[in-house]
Design a protein around this motif. Sequence first.
Motif, PDB file in Angstrom:
ATOM      1  N   GLY A  28       0.813  -1.212   0.000  1.00  0.00           N
ATOM      2  CA  GLY A  28       0.000   0.000   0.000  1.00  0.00           C
ATOM      3  C   GLY A  28       0.845   1.260   0.000  1.00  0.00           C
ATOM      4  O   GLY A  28       0.536   2.235  -0.692  1.00  0.00           O
ATOM      5  N   GLU A  29       1.937   1.237   0.759  1.00  0.00           N
ATOM      6  CA  GLU A  29       2.838   2.388   0.798  1.00  0.00           C
ATOM      7  C   GLU A  29       3.469   2.645  -0.561  1.00  0.00           C
ATOM      8  O   GLU A  29       3.613   3.793  -0.985  1.00  0.00           O
ATOM      9  CB  GLU A  29       3.929   2.158   1.846  1.00  0.00           C
ATOM     10  N   SER A  30       3.827   1.562  -1.250  1.00  0.00           N
ATOM     11  CA  SER A  30       4.453   1.717  -2.561  1.00  0.00           C
ATOM     12  C   SER A  30       3.488   2.378  -3.539  1.00  0.00           C
ATOM     13  O   SER A  30       3.880   3.231  -4.340  1.00  0.00           O
ATOM     14  CB  SER A  30       4.906   0.356  -3.109  1.00  0.00           C
ATOM     15  N   PHE A  31       2.224   1.986  -3.471  1.00  0.00           N
ATOM     16  CA  PHE A  31       1.245   2.580  -4.372  1.00  0.00           C
ATOM     17  C   PHE A  31       1.060   4.063  -4.073  1.00  0.00           C
ATOM     18  O   PHE A  31       1.041   4.897  -4.986  1.00  0.00           O
ATOM     19  CB  PHE A  31      -0.105   1.876  -4.257  1.00  0.00           C
ATOM     20  N   THR A  32       0.934   4.386  -2.796  1.00  0.00           N
ATOM     21  CA  THR A  32       0.727   5.784  -2.410  1.00  0.00           C
ATOM     22  C   THR A  32       1.897   6.655  -2.856  1.00  0.00           C
ATOM     23  O   THR A  32       1.706   7.753  -3.391  1.00  0.00           O
ATOM     24  CB  THR A  32       0.543   5.886  -0.880  1.00  0.00           C
ATOM     25  N   GLU A  33       3.121   6.169  -2.652  1.00  0.00           N
ATOM     26  CA  GLU A  33       4.316   6.928  -3.038  1.00  0.00           C
ATOM     27  C   GLU A  33       4.390   7.115  -4.549  1.00  0.00           C
ATOM     28  O   GLU A  33       4.649   8.216  -5.051  1.00  0.00           O
ATOM     29  CB  GLU A  33       5.573   6.219  -2.530  1.00  0.00           C
ATOM     30  N   ALA A  34       4.147   6.028  -5.281  1.00  0.00           N
ATOM     31  CA  ALA A  34       4.240   6.093  -6.740  1.00  0.00           C
ATOM     32  C   ALA A  34       3.124   6.950  -7.329  1.00  0.00           C
ATOM     33  O   ALA A  34       3.358   7.745  -8.252  1.00  0.00           O
ATOM     34  CB  ALA A  34       4.174   4.684  -7.328  1.00  0.00           C
ATOM     35  N   TYR A  35       1.926   6.811  -6.819  1.00  0.00           N
ATOM     36  CA  TYR A  35       0.792   7.593  -7.326  1.00  0.00           C
ATOM     37  C   TYR A  35       1.039   9.089  -7.136  1.00  0.00           C
ATOM     38  O   TYR A  35       0.706   9.900  -8.010  1.00  0.00           O
ATOM     39  CB  TYR A  35      -0.487   7.173  -6.606  1.00  0.00           C
ATOM     40  N   LYS A  36       1.648   9.423  -6.007  1.00  0.00           N
ATOM     41  CA  LYS A  36       1.963  10.827  -5.742  1.00  0.00           C
ATOM     42  C   LYS A  36       2.970  11.359  -6.757  1.00  0.00           C
ATOM     43  O   LYS A  36       2.831  12.478  -7.256  1.00  0.00           O
ATOM     44  CB  LYS A  36       2.515  10.975  -4.322  1.00  0.00           C
ATOM     45  N   ILE A  37       3.985  10.556  -7.078  1.00  0.00           N
ATOM     46  CA  ILE A  37       4.987  10.984  -8.065  1.00  0.00           C
ATOM     47  C   ILE A  37       4.357  11.105  -9.444  1.00  0.00           C
ATOM     48  O   ILE A  37       4.528  12.120 -10.138  1.00  0.00           O
ATOM     49  CB  ILE A  37       6.162   9.991  -8.104  1.00  0.00           C
ATOM     50  N   PHE A  38       3.638  10.084  -9.870  1.00  0.00           N
ATOM     51  CA  PHE A  38       3.036  10.087 -11.199  1.00  0.00           C
ATOM     52  C   PHE A  38       2.112  11.280 -11.416  1.00  0.00           C
ATOM     53  O   PHE A  38       2.014  11.805 -12.528  1.00  0.00           O
ATOM     54  CB  PHE A  38       2.242   8.802 -11.426  1.00  0.00           C
ATOM     55  N   ASN A  39       1.407  11.682 -10.380  1.00  0.00           N
ATOM     56  CA  ASN A  39       0.421  12.745 -10.516  1.00  0.00           C
ATOM     57  C   ASN A  39       0.908  14.098 -10.022  1.00  0.00           C
ATOM     58  O   ASN A  39       0.112  15.031  -9.875  1.00  0.00           O
ATOM     59  CB  ASN A  39      -0.872  12.334  -9.805  1.00  0.00           C
ATOM     60  N   ASP A  40       2.204  14.211  -9.782  1.00  0.00           N
ATOM     61  CA  ASP A  40       2.805  15.493  -9.429  1.00  0.00           C
ATOM     62  C   ASP A  40       2.928  16.331 -10.703  1.00  0.00           C
ATOM     63  O   ASP A  40       3.469  15.863 -11.704  1.00  0.00           O
ATOM     64  CB  ASP A  40       4.184  15.250  -8.826  1.00  0.00           C
ATOM     65  N   PRO A  41       2.445  17.578 -10.694  1.00  0.00           N
ATOM     66  CA  PRO A  41       2.562  18.435 -11.887  1.00  0.00           C
ATOM     67  C   PRO A  41       3.998  18.557 -12.382  1.00  0.00           C
ATOM     68  O   PRO A  41       4.232  18.645 -13.594  1.00  0.00           O
ATOM     69  CB  PRO A  41       2.020  19.785 -11.401  1.00  0.00           C
ATOM     70  N   ASP A  42       4.968  18.542 -11.472  1.00  0.00           N
ATOM     71  CA  ASP A  42       6.375  18.624 -11.890  1.00  0.00           C
ATOM     72  C   ASP A  42       6.799  17.369 -12.643  1.00  0.00           C
ATOM     73  O   ASP A  42       7.658  17.435 -13.529  1.00  0.00           O
ATOM     74  CB  ASP A  42       7.288  18.824 -10.674  1.00  0.00           C
ATOM     75  N   TYR A  43       6.201  16.224 -12.296  1.00  0.00           N
ATOM     76  CA  TYR A  43       6.517  15.003 -13.031  1.00  0.00           C
ATOM     77  C   TYR A  43       5.943  15.071 -14.440  1.00  0.00           C
ATOM     78  O   TYR A  43       6.597  14.670 -15.409  1.00  0.00           O
ATOM     79  CB  TYR A  43       5.960  13.775 -12.309  1.00  0.00           C
TER      80      TYR A  43
END
Length: 232
Positions: A28-43
């Motif tokens: 669950g932590e991995s998903f939360t971390e990755a989802y945050k990166i993928f959906n970061d406007p800077d990304y």
Amino acid sequence: MTSIDIQGVIDKLEPGKEKYAKALIAAGESFTEAYKIFNDPDYECRKGWKVEIDQPNVKIHSKQYPFGNVFALSALASIKADLAFRESFDHFENIPNWNSNMCYSKIVTALTDHTDIVHYANPSIMTVKSRDYVVARIWRKIGDEIYAGGKSIELNEIPETKDRVRAKLHLGCGRFIPDKCDPNKTHVEYILAIDLKGLIPKSIVNSAMGKMMVKDFEETTKRYKEIMENQN
């Protein structure tokens, strides 16, 4: 019973799987971390990301995060999104048959319909000894996008052996987005942060990561072509 709620979907361990509680939480932590990166406007615009490889068919960027250097691959693949996802997740044990970057892969146990634990290894390359990983994985479909991610865990039943170095996957996640103009094409993205352990200079690791990811995707692309040909 241990459970996680990710994007409105609850994964709950059955009584016989409760010993894997830490693995479920890690997934669950991995998903939360990755989802945050993928959906970061800077990304999305790659602001603050360093260009590692810029080729017509695949691009790789990197950025330093608190847990390690993250490498991001983006490419357009000629395959339907659900088939691309299934090949990497459901058919995980078949990957060594077509990808030379993996010499061993096994699904250790399913935790829920969306989470599991896998064990896999990369072959030795020149002076770099084979590495293996024990990883808790998770997937979710959000709208028409599919996410599959994971991170390393410790599992007593799979101890490190003298044959391989136990490396650590800080974060690994893929996102599969159907192309809006052609449903037979998918925008594939991977983010990867690994600690290979051992006495390998970080400069060598960083320079090799991008090339390794490109090679991996090239072999994956060949596999995608075979899958789509078999669909016709």
